[in-house]
Design a protein around this motif. Structure first.
Motif, PDB file in Angstrom:
ATOM      1  N   ALA A 281     101.155  54.799  41.521  1.00  0.00           N
ATOM      2  CA  ALA A 281      99.776  55.169  41.874  1.00  0.00           C
ATOM      3  C   ALA A 281      99.237  56.230  40.921  1.00  0.00           C
ATOM      4  CB  ALA A 281      99.724  55.673  43.307  1.00  0.00           C
ATOM      5  N   LYS A 282     100.085  57.207  40.564  1.00  0.00           N
ATOM      6  CA  LYS A 282      99.665  58.259  39.628  1.00  0.00           C
ATOM      7  C   LYS A 282      99.324  57.671  38.268  1.00  0.00           C
ATOM      8  CE  LYS A 282     101.942  62.474  41.322  1.00  0.00           C
ATOM      9  NZ  LYS A 282     102.939  63.517  40.995  1.00  0.00           N
ATOM     10  N   ARG A 283     100.159  56.750  37.805  1.00  0.00           N
ATOM     11  CA  ARG A 283      99.934  56.185  36.470  1.00  0.00           C
ATOM     12  C   ARG A 283      98.713  55.265  36.437  1.00  0.00           C
ATOM     13  NH1 ARG A 283     105.327  55.898  32.877  1.00  0.00           N
ATOM     14  NH2 ARG A 283     106.404  57.670  33.811  1.00  0.00           N
ATOM     15  N   VAL A 284      98.511  54.523  37.511  1.00  0.00           N
ATOM     16  CA  VAL A 284      97.308  53.691  37.599  1.00  0.00           C
ATOM     17  C   VAL A 284      96.079  54.604  37.584  1.00  0.00           C
ATOM     18  CG1 VAL A 284      95.957  52.207  39.123  1.00  0.00           C
ATOM     19  CG2 VAL A 284      98.398  51.742  38.761  1.00  0.00           C
ATOM     20  N   GLU A 285      96.152  55.683  38.355  1.00  0.00           N
ATOM     21  CA  GLU A 285      95.040  56.633  38.404  1.00  0.00           C
ATOM     22  C   GLU A 285      94.795  57.250  37.032  1.00  0.00           C
ATOM     23  OE1 GLU A 285      94.037  60.903  40.575  1.00  0.00           O
ATOM     24  OE2 GLU A 285      95.583  59.609  41.409  1.00  0.00           O
ATOM     25  N   ALA A 286      95.882  57.568  36.310  1.00  0.00           N
ATOM     26  CA  ALA A 286      95.745  58.166  34.975  1.00  0.00           C
ATOM     27  C   ALA A 286      95.067  57.200  34.005  1.00  0.00           C
ATOM     28  CB  ALA A 286      97.114  58.573  34.442  1.00  0.00           C
ATOM     29  N   ARG A 287      95.425  55.907  34.093  1.00  0.00           N
ATOM     30  CA  ARG A 287      94.801  54.920  33.206  1.00  0.00           C
ATOM     31  C   ARG A 287      93.319  54.764  33.519  1.00  0.00           C
ATOM     32  NH1 ARG A 287      98.306  49.678  31.345  1.00  0.00           N
ATOM     33  NH2 ARG A 287     100.161  50.777  30.592  1.00  0.00           N
ATOM     34  N   LEU A 288      93.005  54.716  34.813  1.00  0.00           N
ATOM     35  CA  LEU A 288      91.599  54.613  35.203  1.00  0.00           C
ATOM     36  C   LEU A 288      90.829  55.838  34.727  1.00  0.00           C
ATOM     37  CD1 LEU A 288      91.709  53.198  38.842  1.00  0.00           C
ATOM     38  CD2 LEU A 288      90.647  52.128  36.848  1.00  0.00           C
ATOM     39  N   LYS A 289      91.426  57.007  34.915  1.00  0.00           N
ATOM     40  CA  LYS A 289      90.770  58.252  34.518  1.00  0.00           C
ATOM     41  C   LYS A 289      90.496  58.267  33.020  1.00  0.00           C
ATOM     42  CE  LYS A 289      91.669  63.241  34.424  1.00  0.00           C
ATOM     43  NZ  LYS A 289      92.597  64.309  34.852  1.00  0.00           N
ATOM     44  N   ALA A 290      91.499  57.885  32.211  1.00  0.00           N
ATOM     45  CA  ALA A 290      91.324  57.880  30.754  1.00  0.00           C
ATOM     46  C   ALA A 290      90.187  56.952  30.342  1.00  0.00           C
ATOM     47  CB  ALA A 290      92.625  57.464  30.079  1.00  0.00           C
ATOM     48  N   GLN A 291      90.122  55.770  30.954  1.00  0.00           N
ATOM     49  CA  GLN A 291      89.075  54.804  30.604  1.00  0.00           C
ATOM     50  C   GLN A 291      87.686  55.289  31.029  1.00  0.00           C
ATOM     51  OE1 GLN A 291      90.018  50.435  31.226  1.00  0.00           O
ATOM     52  NE2 GLN A 291      91.726  51.337  32.356  1.00  0.00           N
ATOM     53  N   THR A 292      87.594  55.825  32.236  1.00  0.00           N
ATOM     54  CA  THR A 292      86.280  56.243  32.732  1.00  0.00           C
ATOM     55  C   THR A 292      85.749  57.447  31.957  1.00  0.00           C
ATOM     56  OG1 THR A 292      87.374  57.555  34.457  1.00  0.00           O
ATOM     57  CG2 THR A 292      86.643  55.364  35.055  1.00  0.00           C
ATOM     58  N   LEU A 293      86.620  58.387  31.658  1.00  0.00           N
ATOM     59  CA  LEU A 293      86.166  59.563  30.908  1.00  0.00           C
ATOM     60  C   LEU A 293      85.757  59.181  29.492  1.00  0.00           C
ATOM     61  CD1 LEU A 293      88.639  62.362  32.086  1.00  0.00           C
ATOM     62  CD2 LEU A 293      86.356  61.801  32.955  1.00  0.00           C
ATOM     63  N   GLN A 294      86.483  58.226  28.903  1.00  0.00           N
ATOM     64  CA  GLN A 294      86.113  57.774  27.567  1.00  0.00           C
ATOM     65  C   GLN A 294      84.771  57.046  27.603  1.00  0.00           C
ATOM     66  OE1 GLN A 294      87.864  58.551  24.654  1.00  0.00           O
ATOM     67  NE2 GLN A 294      85.905  57.848  23.820  1.00  0.00           N
ATOM     68  N   ALA A 295      84.541  56.285  28.680  1.00  0.00           N
ATOM     69  CA  ALA A 295      83.249  55.586  28.833  1.00  0.00           C
ATOM     70  C   ALA A 295      82.111  56.597  28.907  1.00  0.00           C
ATOM     71  CB  ALA A 295      83.266  54.715  30.088  1.00  0.00           C
ATOM     72  N   LEU A 296      82.341  57.701  29.603  1.00  0.00           N
ATOM     73  CA  LEU A 296      81.325  58.755  29.687  1.00  0.00           C
ATOM     74  C   LEU A 296      81.040  59.350  28.312  1.00  0.00           C
ATOM     75  CD1 LEU A 296      82.151  60.802  32.916  1.00  0.00           C
ATOM     76  CD2 LEU A 296      80.000  59.649  32.378  1.00  0.00           C
ATOM     77  N   LEU A 297      82.115  59.640  27.564  1.00  0.00           N
ATOM     78  CA  LEU A 297      81.936  60.230  26.231  1.00  0.00           C
ATOM     79  C   LEU A 297      81.206  59.260  25.299  1.00  0.00           C
ATOM     80  CD1 LEU A 297      85.361  62.016  25.566  1.00  0.00           C
ATOM     81  CD2 LEU A 297      83.182  63.053  26.191  1.00  0.00           C
TER      82      LEU A 297
END
Length: 434
Positions: A279-295
């Motif tokens: 769950a942590k790693r799935v969350e980390a992947r989602l977080k990386a993608q979403t933050l990059q989308a924002l940038l």
């Protein structure tokens, strides 16, 4: 914008300030008189030191303090009047202008950029779908067994996987060199820690045996003084130990913290830990993608001062991490330039997340922070004590508040972007095929 504020660039500004000389002299005189009440000097009783002597001794320091305070106040008033949000620290310079009535200064600084969140409705985010099945649990238990391996003496020739204890003595053109000699040196054969020629020479040897062999250091070897050179080594094998992996039994279960040694209970606990890690790693992947989308959707000018400050902090953290690992930071020198790109990304994310928190009201609620703290504490033996510890550590709690804010930002992005579920193998997510 007030006339005493100049625009030098997209973010750079300059403020001109004038400090009345009479006010400075008045404040200096007042501070010196106040100081005279308690100052001590050899040959004088307290409070009886002549003001002239106090001025001679402490005058320059007091004048510097008064002037610094006056310039800081003048700067604060100017940026407040201009409604500017200063990023970093201003560079203060005294102007060489002949004027007995006032002292002229300039302050050059950067302001925070205006952040306008871009359209992320077209961004694609892949949400990993991972199954924690019996095979994943078995693989994890095998890794745990290997982590608890013991080495026992082996009366045979050395093979890959053995732990060897050796003496070696190397020379180049008949001369010894730094790092070329060691006694009772232990390494795992086949692990790749040693150069291929070294491992090849050790493979098949028996305890008590010696061997002389040639070794050429690679051109890109980290030891520049020997890189690309041919060396001769004398290798003596002193001890061979083979790995002994613990049996999957009650003793092993107890070693993992299952008090009664119940193997099925151990498997259940391992599964729970694996599911939390997944769950942590799935969350980390989602977080990386979403933050990059924002940038990607929100290009902004970054204040150089903030990037420089963040780069320096990253240098200090890296040095502290090396020191904690027993490595001298001087042996692996870092400069702010090493971390510049990372610093730019962190500063940009901070600005974007801050704007989202304000404009979309994403600041985490106490219950959200509490849930994250309890989730973090769940993997410890006494979760309640860990939760209590977090709430007694303001800095740690503040870190969890930051994590909760990022989680809210991720949810916000996922509600706007195109989210596609994607099946991901357990090994791929965990970064291992072993």
């Amino acid at each position: 914008m007030p006339s005493n504020v100049e625009t030098l660039g997209n973010l750079e500004r300059r403020v001109l300030m004038s400090v009345p000389a009479a006010d400075i002299e008045k404040q200096v005189d007042e501070r010196l008189k106040k100081m005279a009440r308690n100052v001590r000097m050899p040959g004088f009783r307290p409070g009886k030191v002549p003001l002239k002597l106090i001025a001679q001794t402490y005058g320059p320091q007091v004048r510097s303090e008064v002037l610094g305070d006056a310039v800081q106040k003048s700067f604060s008033d100017a940026v407040k009047e201009a409604k500017l949000k200063v990023a970093g620290y201003p560079r203060i310079e005294k102007k060489d202008i002949a004027n007995e009535k006032s002292l002229e200064f300039s302050a050059t600084f950067e302001v925070y950029p205006e952040v306008k969140i871009g359209d992320i409705s077209g961004a694609m985010v892949e949400r990993p779908q991972v199954t924690v099945d019996d095979a994943a649990v078995d693989k994890t238990i095998e890794i745990l067994r290997k982590q608890r391996v013991k080495y026992v003496a082996a009366d045979r020739a050395a093979v890959d996987g053995d732990r060897l204890t050796v003496d070696f003595d190397g020379s180049i053109d008949g001369q010894p060199f730094a790092g070329g000699k060691a006694d009772n040196f232990a390494f795992l054969l086949g692990e790749g820690r040693m150069l291929p020629e070294f491992e090849s020479a050790a493979r098949g040897m028996v305890a008590g045996g010696s061997k002389t062999f040639d070794l050429r250091f690679p051109d890109d070897y980290h030891g520049k003084e020997v890189a690309g050179k041919q060396a001769v080594f004398v290798l003596t094998l002193k001890k061979i130990e083979q790995p002994e992996i613990p049996a999957l039994d009650s003793e092993f279960a107890k070693a993992l913290g299952v008090a009664d040694g119940d193997v099925s209970k151990m498997r259940s606990e391992v599964r729970g830990n694996v599911e939390r890690e997944v769950a942590k790693r799935v969350e980390a992947r989602l977080k990386a993608q979403t933050l990059q989308a924002l940038l990607d959707a929100t290009p902004i000018d970054l204040p150089k001062s903030l990037v420089d400050m963040e780069s320096q902090q990253l240098v200090e953290r890296a040095a502290a991490d090396l020191q904690a690992r027993g490595v001298k930071p001087a042996d692996v020198p870092f400069t702010p330039a090493t971390f510049e790109e990372t610093a730019k990304k962190r500063v940009a994310l901070g600005l974007v997340i801050g704007e989202l928190a304000r404009s979309e009201n994403l600041q985490p609620k106490p219950a959200e922070v509490r849930a994250l703290v309890e989730q973090e504490a769940a993997s410890y033996e006494s979760p309640a004590e860990v939760v209590k510890w977090f709430y007694m550590q303001p800095q740690r709690l503040q870190e969890m508040e930051g994590v909760a804010l990022e989680a809210n930002v991720v949810k916000w992005v996922l509600s706007k972007a195109k989210v596609v579920d994607k099946a991901v193998a357990f090994d791929e997510l965990m970064g291992s095929s072993a």
